[in-house]
Design an enzyme around this catalytic site. Structure first.
Site, mmCIF file in Angstrom:
data_model
loop_
_atom_site.group_PDB
_atom_site.id
_atom_site.type_symbol
_atom_site.label_atom_id
_atom_site.label_comp_id
_atom_site.label_asym_id
_atom_site.label_seq_id
_atom_site.Cartn_x
_atom_site.Cartn_y
_atom_site.Cartn_z
ATOM 1 N N GLY A 108 0.833 -1.208 0.000
ATOM 2 C CA GLY A 108 0.000 0.000 0.000
ATOM 3 C C GLY A 108 0.866 1.257 0.000
ATOM 4 O O GLY A 108 2.083 1.184 0.210
ATOM 5 N N TYR A 153 -1.516 -19.769 -3.632
ATOM 6 C CA TYR A 153 -2.185 -18.525 -3.215
ATOM 7 C C TYR A 153 -3.665 -18.822 -2.956
ATOM 8 O O TYR A 153 -4.228 -18.407 -1.942
ATOM 9 C CB TYR A 153 -2.028 -17.459 -4.297
ATOM 10 C CG TYR A 153 -2.851 -16.218 -4.071
ATOM 11 C CD1 TYR A 153 -2.457 -15.262 -3.139
ATOM 12 C CD2 TYR A 153 -4.035 -16.000 -4.783
ATOM 13 C CE1 TYR A 153 -3.221 -14.127 -2.922
ATOM 14 C CE2 TYR A 153 -4.802 -14.869 -4.577
ATOM 15 C CZ TYR A 153 -4.391 -13.934 -3.653
ATOM 16 O OH TYR A 153 -5.151 -12.810 -3.433
ATOM 17 N N LYS A 194 -5.735 -18.393 0.603
ATOM 18 C CA LYS A 194 -6.969 -17.614 0.762
ATOM 19 C C LYS A 194 -8.115 -18.525 1.226
ATOM 20 O O LYS A 194 -8.919 -18.142 2.073
ATOM 21 C CB LYS A 194 -7.346 -16.909 -0.548
ATOM 22 C CG LYS A 194 -6.333 -15.901 -1.051
ATOM 23 C CD LYS A 194 -5.999 -14.806 -0.063
ATOM 24 C CE LYS A 194 -6.994 -13.694 -0.008
ATOM 25 N NZ LYS A 194 -6.502 -12.538 0.821
#
Ligand code: UDP
Length: 352
Positions: free
Chosen positions: A60, A172, A176
């Site tokens: 971010g 991945y 998740k």
């Protein structure tokens, strides 16, 4: 053998369930300085919430919050929720957590698979632990990657299809998916109130193409007159939702009766091929960039599967919050081109 019973997370339409939160509240957004996170922060502030952003700025950028930085109801903590003291502290005075922190990007997964897999699982595990300990309801963002190359449209209770372990990409997806299972595990064992949102391809202002993300890459290539790089034949499809629509759905899910304990697809169901996207970008930018095909093997490790089609079923989301994407991809591209041109113009003026 354990007794079989209906999981606590399965709602029946007959039983009204209170939403995660009812009115304006003290809301934490992990990953709030990220692309989607920063738009969610703007949406939540506009809805009257007091927002506490927690972000370690690993992907971010604090600039993403520039438009709301001066708002007294916004607080920003630069730290990682993988530090137990940080996660506990932010939950201590929160009514609701939106958990968006994570490491995203297909290129990143291809280049640093271990970090991406481990970090995504760890950050969600830590946040869920803290939320459960503090009894703070949580909306966990997951990913459409869990559907892998399954049959479209993807329905929330389809089995997940992460693929072969040798193919890495599924790592991945599994991280998740494991986050989702942990969320429901906490719901079952400690009564944690959770909603899971599986995000599909999301685009809009402030998205960078640094770690994959096809649309900002194509736009940058077109505006610079560089070749537009279509991987494979470009017949693979995606559905692109505007980030403004996506954060509206996330905020609505937090106040939707009956959403608690459920998984929701969040994204557009308007399908576009990657080649059509490249042509659209070229046309709408007026670029002369050539569209070039790049073999998958040149960009991805062996066995790394690029899903052929990705389309969500939106029936469940529509039933819960009456949501539909408001912008087709052409309108999104036009909007992005206009704002990128304005930025480019500003830079040129500033440097003249
Ligand atoms: N893609 C492409 N050229 C690029 C980047 C991506 O053709 O420069 C393709 C990629 O192979 C995939 C689609 O665009 O089929 C979307 O890629 P992205 O990384 O945006 O997200 P994904 O849907 O793969 O998670």
């Amino acid at each position: 053998m354990a007794r079989l019973r209906t999981p606590a997370v399965a709602n029946s339409a007959a039983v009204p369930v209170a939403p995660l939160v009812r009115g304006p509240a003290r809301v934490v957004v992990t990953g709030g300085a990220g692309f989607i996170g920063s738009h969610l922060v703007e949406e939540l502030l506009a809805r009257g919430h007091a927002v506490h952003v927690v972000d370690d700025l690993s992907t971010g950028r604090i600039d993403n919050l520039a438009a709301v930085a001066a708002r007294p109801s916004l607080r920003v903590t630069i730290a990682s929720v993988t530090e137990p003291a940080v996660a506990a502290r932010i939950c201590a005075d929160a009514d609701l957590v939106f958990h968006l922190a994570g490491v995203v990007g297909v290129r990143r997964l291809a280049n640093e698979p271990l970090f991406v897999m481990q970090q995504n699982l760890h950050v969600t595990e830590c946040m869920l632990q803290a939320a459960a300990a503090a009894h703070v309801p949580i909306l966990v963002t997951s990913s459409s990657e869990v559907y892998g190359d399954g049959r479209v449209p993807f329905v929330e209770d389809d089995p997940i299809r992460p693929g072969a372990t040798e193919g890495l990409r599924g790592g991945y997806a599994c991280a998740k998916a494991m986050g989702e299972w942990l969320a429901f595990g906490h719901a079952e064992q400690s009564g944690l109130r959770v909603v899971v949102a599986r995000l599909f391809n999301t685009v809009g202002p402030r998205q960078t193409g640094d770690h994959g993300m096809v649309l900002p890459r194509f736009l940058r290539q077109a505006l610079r007159g560089e070749p537009i790089t279509v991987y494979g034949e470009g017949a693979q499809t995606r559905c692109f939702a505007h980030v403004g629509d996506v954060v509206r759905a996330l905020a609505d899910l937090s106040t939707a009766p009956g959403a608690v304990g459920r998984v929701f697809n969040v994204g557009s169901d308007l399908e576009t091929s990657v080649l059509a996207l490249a042509e659209l970008v070229r046309e709408r930018t007026g670029s002369r960039s050539p569209i070039v095909r790049v073999p998958f093997d040149d960009v991805f490790p062996p066995g790394f599967v690029d899903p052929v089609r990705r389309v969500p079923s939106l029936a469940r989301l529509r039933a819960a919050i009456g949501w539909a994407p408001s912008l087709p991809v052409a309108a999104i591209v036009d909007q992005l081109v206009a704002s990128l041109r304005a930025e480019l113009g500003a830079v040129q003026v500033a440097t003249n």
